[in-house]
Design a protein around this motif. Structure first.
Motif, PDB file in Angstrom:
ATOM      1  N   TYR A 122       0.856  -1.184   0.000  1.00 37.15           N
ATOM      2  CA  TYR A 122       0.000   0.000   0.000  1.00 37.15           C
ATOM      3  C   TYR A 122       0.892   1.232   0.000  1.00 37.15           C
ATOM      4  N   ALA A 123       0.816   2.041  -1.046  1.00 39.14           N
ATOM      5  CA  ALA A 123       1.628   3.246  -1.173  1.00 39.14           C
ATOM      6  C   ALA A 123       0.715   4.455  -1.274  1.00 39.14           C
ATOM      7  N   ARG A 124       1.081   5.523  -0.552  1.00 36.42           N
ATOM      8  CA  ARG A 124       0.220   6.705  -0.549  1.00 36.42           C
ATOM      9  C   ARG A 124       1.052   7.956  -0.316  1.00 36.42           C
ATOM     10  N   LEU A 125       0.485   9.076  -0.746  1.00 38.02           N
ATOM     11  CA  LEU A 125       1.162  10.346  -0.566  1.00 38.02           C
ATOM     12  C   LEU A 125       0.798  10.948   0.779  1.00 38.02           C
ATOM     13  N   ARG A 126       1.590  11.919   1.190  1.00 40.14           N
ATOM     14  CA  ARG A 126       1.289  12.627   2.431  1.00 40.14           C
ATOM     15  C   ARG A 126       0.685  14.000   2.153  1.00 40.14           C
ATOM     16  N   PHE A 127       1.229  14.683   1.180  1.00 39.20           N
ATOM     17  CA  PHE A 127       0.779  16.041   0.870  1.00 39.20           C
ATOM     18  C   PHE A 127       0.137  16.065  -0.508  1.00 39.20           C
ATOM     19  N   GLY A 128      -0.938  16.824  -0.649  1.00 44.27           N
ATOM     20  CA  GLY A 128      -1.593  16.978  -1.935  1.00 44.27           C
ATOM     21  C   GLY A 128      -2.698  15.960  -2.130  1.00 44.27           C
ATOM     22  N   LYS A 129      -3.194  15.899  -3.374  1.00 49.41           N
ATOM     23  CA  LYS A 129      -4.291  14.980  -3.689  1.00 49.41           C
ATOM     24  C   LYS A 129      -3.925  13.970  -4.746  1.00 49.41           C
ATOM     25  N   SER A 130      -3.036  14.343  -5.656  1.00 42.01           N
ATOM     26  CA  SER A 130      -2.686  13.437  -6.744  1.00 42.01           C
ATOM     27  C   SER A 130      -1.201  13.115  -6.704  1.00 42.01           C
ATOM     28  N   ASP A 131      -0.898  11.856  -6.950  1.00 40.61           N
ATOM     29  CA  ASP A 131       0.508  11.448  -7.021  1.00 40.61           C
ATOM     30  C   ASP A 131       0.955  11.244  -8.460  1.00 40.61           C
ATOM     31  N   LEU A 132       0.060  11.549  -9.417  1.00 43.74           N
ATOM     32  CA  LEU A 132       0.346  11.411 -10.848  1.00 43.74           C
ATOM     33  C   LEU A 132       0.747   9.983 -11.213  1.00 43.74           C
ATOM     34  N   GLY A 133       0.250   9.020 -10.437  1.00 41.14           N
ATOM     35  CA  GLY A 133       0.524   7.614 -10.728  1.00 41.14           C
ATOM     36  C   GLY A 133       1.852   7.092 -10.226  1.00 41.14           C
ATOM     37  N   VAL A 134       2.600   7.924  -9.508  1.00 40.15           N
ATOM     38  CA  VAL A 134       3.930   7.541  -9.056  1.00 40.15           C
ATOM     39  C   VAL A 134       3.892   6.337  -8.108  1.00 40.15           C
ATOM     40  N   ASN A 135       2.953   6.307  -7.189  1.00 36.58           N
ATOM     41  CA  ASN A 135       2.917   5.211  -6.218  1.00 36.58           C
ATOM     42  C   ASN A 135       2.613   3.876  -6.893  1.00 36.58           C
ATOM     43  N   GLY A 136       1.686   3.848  -7.819  1.00 35.69           N
ATOM     44  CA  GLY A 136       1.393   2.619  -8.548  1.00 35.69           C
ATOM     45  C   GLY A 136       2.590   2.151  -9.364  1.00 35.69           C
ATOM     46  N   LYS A 137       3.255   3.098 -10.013  1.00 30.40           N
ATOM     47  CA  LYS A 137       4.448   2.748 -10.792  1.00 30.40           C
ATOM     48  C   LYS A 137       5.553   2.211  -9.890  1.00 30.40           C
ATOM     49  N   ARG A 138       5.702   2.784  -8.696  1.00 30.56           N
ATOM     50  CA  ARG A 138       6.724   2.297  -7.762  1.00 30.56           C
ATOM     51  C   ARG A 138       6.417   0.854  -7.343  1.00 30.56           C
ATOM     52  N   LEU A 139       5.153   0.584  -7.001  1.00 34.23           N
ATOM     53  CA  LEU A 139       4.790  -0.778  -6.593  1.00 34.23           C
ATOM     54  C   LEU A 139       4.967  -1.765  -7.744  1.00 34.23           C
TER      55      LEU A 139
END
Length: 139
Positions: free
Chosen positions: A106-123
């Motif tokens: 489970y990957a998630r950002l701390r600040f903001g609303k969108s991660d631009l798909g970065v967390n999914g790409k990292r996983l």
């Protein structure tokens, strides 16, 4: 004068993002129900567990640039990491957890609303590298 105030506000905001401590009790929690999906600012993956997979995922996370372990251990069965973006240092949190015969990520950002798909790409990248290392089709 307005430009100086604006510049100081931007520098203060970036310093806040970069220097605010990460509270392990907030981020290092059980994942709960999970499925392979992406949301706004977060991503989750679930894979079948095999012997040594949690350890391999742990090593894979530590090999990522700007990533460090926040809390947990392989022995505990849950690990949480902080990965910071290259330019601004925005923190993303990734938790990997052994849950019976599954491993949840489970990957998630701390600040903001969108991660631009970065967390999914990292996983997805992590799972691909571990699969390649293990010589497996699916990890």
């Amino acid at each position: 004068m307005i430009w100086v105030i604006l510049l100081l506000a931007i520098v203060a905001g970036l310093a806040f993002i970069r220097l605010t401590p990460s509270d392990a009790s907030r981020w290092h929690r059980p994942i709960g129900e999970a499925e392979n999906t992406d949301g706004e600012g977060w991503s989750a993956r679930v894979v079948p567990s095999t012997p040594g997979l949690l350890s391999d995922l742990h090593q894979g996370m530590l090999a990522l640039p700007r990533t460090e372990l926040l809390a947990g251990s392989v022995g505990e069965g849950r690990l949480t990491y902080i990965t910071r973006s290259k330019m601004m240092g925005f923190p993303d949190y990734t938790t990997i957890e052994q849950d019976g015969n599954q491993i949840k990520l489970y990957a998630r950002l701390r600040f903001g609303k969108s991660d631009l798909g970065v967390n999914g790409k990292r996983l997805d990248g992590l799972l691909q590298r571990v699969r390649a290392k293990r010589g497996e089709e699916g990890a």
